[in-house]
Scaffold this active site. Structure first.
Site, PDB file in Angstrom:
ATOM      1  N   ASP A 112     -29.997 -18.167  12.484  1.00 23.25           N
ATOM      2  CA  ASP A 112     -30.718 -17.009  11.934  1.00 23.25           C
ATOM      3  C   ASP A 112     -32.070 -16.770  12.599  1.00 23.25           C
ATOM      4  OD1 ASP A 112     -28.739 -16.116  10.224  1.00 23.25           O
ATOM      5  OD2 ASP A 112     -29.265 -17.576   8.689  1.00 23.25           O
ATOM      6  N   ASP A 173     -21.742 -13.778   9.885  1.00 20.91           N
ATOM      7  CA  ASP A 173     -23.114 -13.252   9.843  1.00 20.91           C
ATOM      8  C   ASP A 173     -23.782 -13.255  11.226  1.00 20.91           C
ATOM      9  OD1 ASP A 173     -22.091 -14.651   7.600  1.00 20.91           O
ATOM     10  OD2 ASP A 173     -24.027 -14.693   6.608  1.00 20.91           O
TER      11      ASP A 173
HETATM   12  N1  GLY Z   1     -26.629 -14.827   6.115  1.00 24.26           N
HETATM   13  C1  GLY Z   1     -26.490 -15.444   4.838  1.00 24.26           C
HETATM   14  C2  GLY Z   1     -26.317 -14.473   3.739  1.00 24.26           C
HETATM   15  O1  GLY Z   1     -26.113 -13.301   3.951  1.00 24.26           O
HETATM   16  O2  GLY Z   1     -26.397 -14.921   2.618  1.00 24.26           O
END
Ligand code: GLY
Length: 395
Positions: A112, A173
């Site tokens: 992330d 994601d």
């Molecule tokens: N990327 C983790 C979520 O959307 O919770």
């Protein structure tokens, strides 16, 4: 590319143009978001909202989670919309903490870094030419590259690279974290960033997307041989169901990836991914937290739905006028924005410091269920800016 079913859009009449979502309607919604930002600005200049609210109020945390940049991104959007220096100033103060975080490698064991450094530092560089922000973002891109496993062609999502539980695990994601690498390739002229990002996108399309165009949340690859292993959920209802937010991050990420990789096959696949999502929108156009649910008492995920609206608007940009899905996706985004605006904002709960109510962070974990989620607030704001302005991507 493997064969994936296209459901088409089953009830296209649900996605006819809605003339009530006018420019003025959207500007009014933006004014409400600005009001909430103003209420929070002092509180969240040296601190950040937690990923999810508690009783609809975000606690303040340091720059330690994967979500800090959604707030910084909201400050950049507010600056773009108003040109008021105070938003830029608050965002610039926050850049220091992103610098410190990447330099000290605090909480950086995550893919992330894409979210974190795109909406903060890349946005700062694109909007204001801030050279230091560019340097910080490139450092984040280099750190993200350390998570790339050449043989499997994927970026590991979470945790230590030697942790057997996380080794070789990619997640849907991550499609949203790839723009940081594509951007780094453009800025430096070094192909390695592009190659890693594009390879990950291809692997995600091949293995995370199932034959019915739904998605696994996470998927394990064998990093020694490069062979695919198996899918597993983390935040979804089950390993075989389709977690709403995952499908939304995927469809938005594939659309953004097209800006850089121009891969028509992934774009065609993405229509199927979007159609799967659209066909599971309940009556009020706001999805439940897992797409296995289309009615009943389960919680809605306003945040995943706001992400999908941005993804549909981005996707529509890349389709020719002759493609009927162009209008359908634009209209679906309008329907979503209208429903979120009319029924999901914190106007009905003024004690909240969030913008959108009724999101779910992680139902199986019992985390942030029926709360505000900060990425939902960001994406709702981005969708409104997209609808009212010729917005240039931070991504
Ligand atoms: N990327 C983790 C979520 O959307 O919770």
């Amino acid at each position: 590319m493997k064969s994936v079913i296209d459901e088409g859009v089953k009830s296209p009449e649900r996605f006819e143009y809605d003339p009530t979502v006018t420019r003025e309607y959207c500007e009014k919604a933006i004014r409400y978001i600005l009001k909430k930002i103003d209420e929070n600005l002092e509180f969240f200049t040296y601190k950040f909202p937690a990923p999810a609210s508690v009783n609809n109020v975000y606690p303040a945390i340091d720059n330690t989670d994967w979500t800090s940049s959604f707030w910084t991104g909201m400050l950049w959007l507010a600056f773009e919309v108003t040109r008021e220096a105070r938003y830029r100033k608050a965002a610039e103060i926050q850049l220091e903490s992103y610098k410190e975080r990447i330099e000290s490698r605090r909480e950086t064991n995550t893919h992330d870094l894409g979210f974190l450094y795109t909406l903060s530092c890349v946005a700062a560089y694109k909007l204001t030419g801030n050279e230091e922000a560019k340097t910080i973002a490139l450092k984040a891109a280099d750190t993200l590259m350390e998570r790339y496993f050449e043989k499997a062609g994927i970026i590991q999502a979470w945790g230590d690279l030697n942790d057997p539980e996380q080794r070789g695990r990619m997640i849907i994601d991550c499609c949203m974290n790839l723009p940081l690498l594509y951007w780094a390739a453009d800025i430096t002229g070094e192909r390695k960033y592009y190659d890693a990002a594009y390879s990950h996108a291809i692997q995600a399309a091949a293995y995370i997307i199932r034959e019915d165009a739904s998605s696994f949340h996470t998927y394990y690859m064998d990093i020694e041989t490069g062979a695919p292993r198996y899918g597993k959920t983390h935040q979804g209802f089950s390993d075989q169901s389709c977690w709403t937010r995952g499908q939304a991050w995927g469809l938005y990420g594939f659309a953004l990836g097209y800006v850089y990789n121009r891969d028509g096959e992934i774009l065609a696949l993405n229509k199927k991914v979007i159609n799967y999502f659209i066909n599971r929108l309940p009556k009020d156009y706001v999805a439940y937290w897992d797409l296995i649910f289309t009615e009943g008492n389960e919680e809605k995920d306003s945040s995943g739905t706001a992400i999908a609206a941005c993804g549909m608007l981005e996707m529509a940009k890349h389709l020719p006028l002759t493609d009927p899905y162009k209008r359908i996706y634009e209209n679906a985004a309008l329907k979503i924005v209208k429903s979120l605006t009319d029924n999901y904002t914190s106007q009905s709960y003024p004690a909240s410091n969030g913008v959108l109510l009724h999101a779910v962070y992680g139902k199986p974990q019992g985390a942030g269920v029926d709360e505000c989620n900060i990425w939902g607030d960001y994406c709702y704001f981005e969708a409104l800016v997209r609808l009212t302005r010729d917005w240039k991507l931070y991504w």
